[in-house]
Design a protein around this motif. Structure first.
Motif, short mmCIF file in Angstrom:
data_model
loop_
_atom_site.label_atom_id
_atom_site.label_comp_id
_atom_site.label_asym_id
_atom_site.label_seq_id
_atom_site.Cartn_x
_atom_site.Cartn_y
_atom_site.Cartn_z
N THR A 168 -44.82 8.75 -9.55
CA THR A 168 -44.86 9.45 -8.27
C THR A 168 -45.21 10.90 -8.54
O THR A 168 -45.20 11.36 -9.67
CB THR A 168 -43.49 9.44 -7.55
OG1 THR A 168 -42.55 10.13 -8.37
CG2 THR A 168 -43.02 8.05 -7.24
N THR A 169 -45.49 11.61 -7.47
CA THR A 169 -45.65 13.05 -7.57
C THR A 169 -44.24 13.62 -7.64
O THR A 169 -43.42 13.31 -6.76
CB THR A 169 -46.39 13.61 -6.34
OG1 THR A 169 -47.64 12.95 -6.24
CG2 THR A 169 -46.58 15.09 -6.43
N PRO A 170 -43.90 14.45 -8.65
CA PRO A 170 -42.54 14.97 -8.76
C PRO A 170 -42.08 15.64 -7.47
O PRO A 170 -42.82 16.41 -6.86
CB PRO A 170 -42.63 15.98 -9.90
CG PRO A 170 -43.80 15.52 -10.71
CD PRO A 170 -44.77 14.93 -9.72
N GLY A 171 -40.88 15.29 -7.04
CA GLY A 171 -40.28 15.90 -5.87
C GLY A 171 -40.77 15.34 -4.55
O GLY A 171 -40.27 15.71 -3.50
N ALA A 172 -41.75 14.45 -4.55
CA ALA A 172 -42.32 13.98 -3.30
C ALA A 172 -41.87 12.57 -2.93
O ALA A 172 -42.23 12.08 -1.89
CB ALA A 172 -43.84 14.00 -3.39
N PRO A 214 -25.85 3.80 -1.96
CA PRO A 214 -27.12 4.41 -1.54
C PRO A 214 -27.79 3.56 -0.46
O PRO A 214 -27.59 2.35 -0.38
CB PRO A 214 -27.96 4.44 -2.81
CG PRO A 214 -27.34 3.45 -3.71
CD PRO A 214 -25.89 3.35 -3.34
N ASP A 215 -28.57 4.22 0.37
CA ASP A 215 -29.35 3.54 1.40
C ASP A 215 -30.35 2.61 0.71
O ASP A 215 -31.12 3.06 -0.13
CB ASP A 215 -30.08 4.57 2.26
CG ASP A 215 -30.87 3.93 3.38
OD1 ASP A 215 -31.90 3.29 3.06
OD2 ASP A 215 -30.46 4.07 4.54
N PRO A 216 -30.40 1.31 1.04
CA PRO A 216 -31.30 0.38 0.33
C PRO A 216 -32.78 0.65 0.58
O PRO A 216 -33.61 0.28 -0.22
CB PRO A 216 -30.89 -0.99 0.86
CG PRO A 216 -30.20 -0.73 2.16
CD PRO A 216 -29.58 0.64 2.04
N ASP A 217 -33.13 1.30 1.69
CA ASP A 217 -34.54 1.57 1.98
C ASP A 217 -35.04 2.85 1.32
O ASP A 217 -36.17 2.91 0.86
CB ASP A 217 -34.78 1.66 3.49
CG ASP A 217 -34.53 0.33 4.17
OD1 ASP A 217 -34.89 -0.70 3.58
OD2 ASP A 217 -33.95 0.33 5.27
N THR A 218 -34.21 3.88 1.29
CA THR A 218 -34.66 5.17 0.75
C THR A 218 -34.16 5.43 -0.65
O THR A 218 -34.73 6.25 -1.36
CB THR A 218 -34.21 6.33 1.65
OG1 THR A 218 -32.78 6.41 1.61
CG2 THR A 218 -34.71 6.16 3.07
N GLY A 219 -33.06 4.77 -1.06
CA GLY A 219 -32.47 5.03 -2.37
C GLY A 219 -31.66 6.32 -2.37
O GLY A 219 -31.18 6.74 -3.41
N LEU A 220 -31.50 6.97 -1.21
CA LEU A 220 -30.77 8.23 -1.14
C LEU A 220 -29.33 7.98 -0.74
O LEU A 220 -29.00 7.00 -0.11
CB LEU A 220 -31.44 9.17 -0.13
CG LEU A 220 -32.90 9.52 -0.42
CD1 LEU A 220 -33.45 10.38 0.70
CD2 LEU A 220 -33.01 10.23 -1.75
N GLY A 221 -28.49 8.95 -1.09
CA GLY A 221 -27.08 8.85 -0.77
C GLY A 221 -26.32 8.19 -1.91
O GLY A 221 -26.88 7.79 -2.91
N CYS A 228 -31.11 8.76 -7.11
CA CYS A 228 -32.54 8.52 -7.34
C CYS A 228 -32.71 7.18 -8.05
O CYS A 228 -31.95 6.85 -8.95
CB CYS A 228 -33.15 9.62 -8.21
SG CYS A 228 -33.16 11.22 -7.41
N ARG A 229 -33.74 6.46 -7.67
CA ARG A 229 -34.10 5.20 -8.32
C ARG A 229 -35.42 5.39 -9.04
O ARG A 229 -36.28 6.13 -8.57
CB ARG A 229 -34.26 4.08 -7.31
CG ARG A 229 -32.99 3.69 -6.63
CD ARG A 229 -33.24 2.52 -5.71
NE ARG A 229 -32.02 2.20 -5.00
CZ ARG A 229 -31.95 1.30 -4.06
NH1 ARG A 229 -33.03 0.63 -3.70
NH2 ARG A 229 -30.82 1.05 -3.46
#
Length: 124
Positions: free
Chosen positions: A35-39, A11-18, A26-27
């Motif tokens: 967080t706000t769900p989905g945001a 995963p991308d270390p900045d976004t946590g995506l991928g 997801c982290r």
């Protein structure tokens, strides 16, 4: 055609995506954060709960407690956000030192409970 190959990239270390297949990785936010769900796309979307403040520069990122009898608003990003809660007074970061008649010195949290029958608003 054969089965699809699984993605093996981290995963991308900045976004946590991928890094996940077929969905993004997801982290979790730090303990005592939400967080706000989905945001949420990255750590900066996490908000510390009331009574905590963010130290996201630490490793691991954390939501740290305000001192006893103190609170803070949702999403606080500094310990300066901690204020004495309703029914307490003082400076949450300035401990009170008391020396008893017998010479024993004790240190108590900066926020002190109001005397019986007295009241203070939050932040007093």
């Amino acid at each position: 055609a054969g089965p699809r190959a699984r993605r093996t990239t981290p995963p991308d270390p900045d976004t946590g995506l991928g890094g996940g297949f077929p969905y993004p990785y997801c982290r979790a936010c730090p303990t005592n954060a939400t967080t706000t769900p989905g945001a949420a796309a990255n750590l900066s979307a996490c908000q510390c709960l009331p009574g905590f403040w963010a130290d996201f520069a630490s490793e691991p990122p954390a939501c740290l407690d305000c001192p006893p009898l103190a609170t803070s608003p949702l999403g606080s990003t500094s310990n300066a956000s901690c204020r004495c809660a309703s029914g307490a007074y003082g400076d949450p970061w300035d401990p009170v030192v008391v020396t008893a008649a017998d010479g024993i010195t004790t240190q108590t949290p900066g926020c002190q409970a109001c005397p019986s029958g007295a009241f203070s608003a939050e932040g007093s």
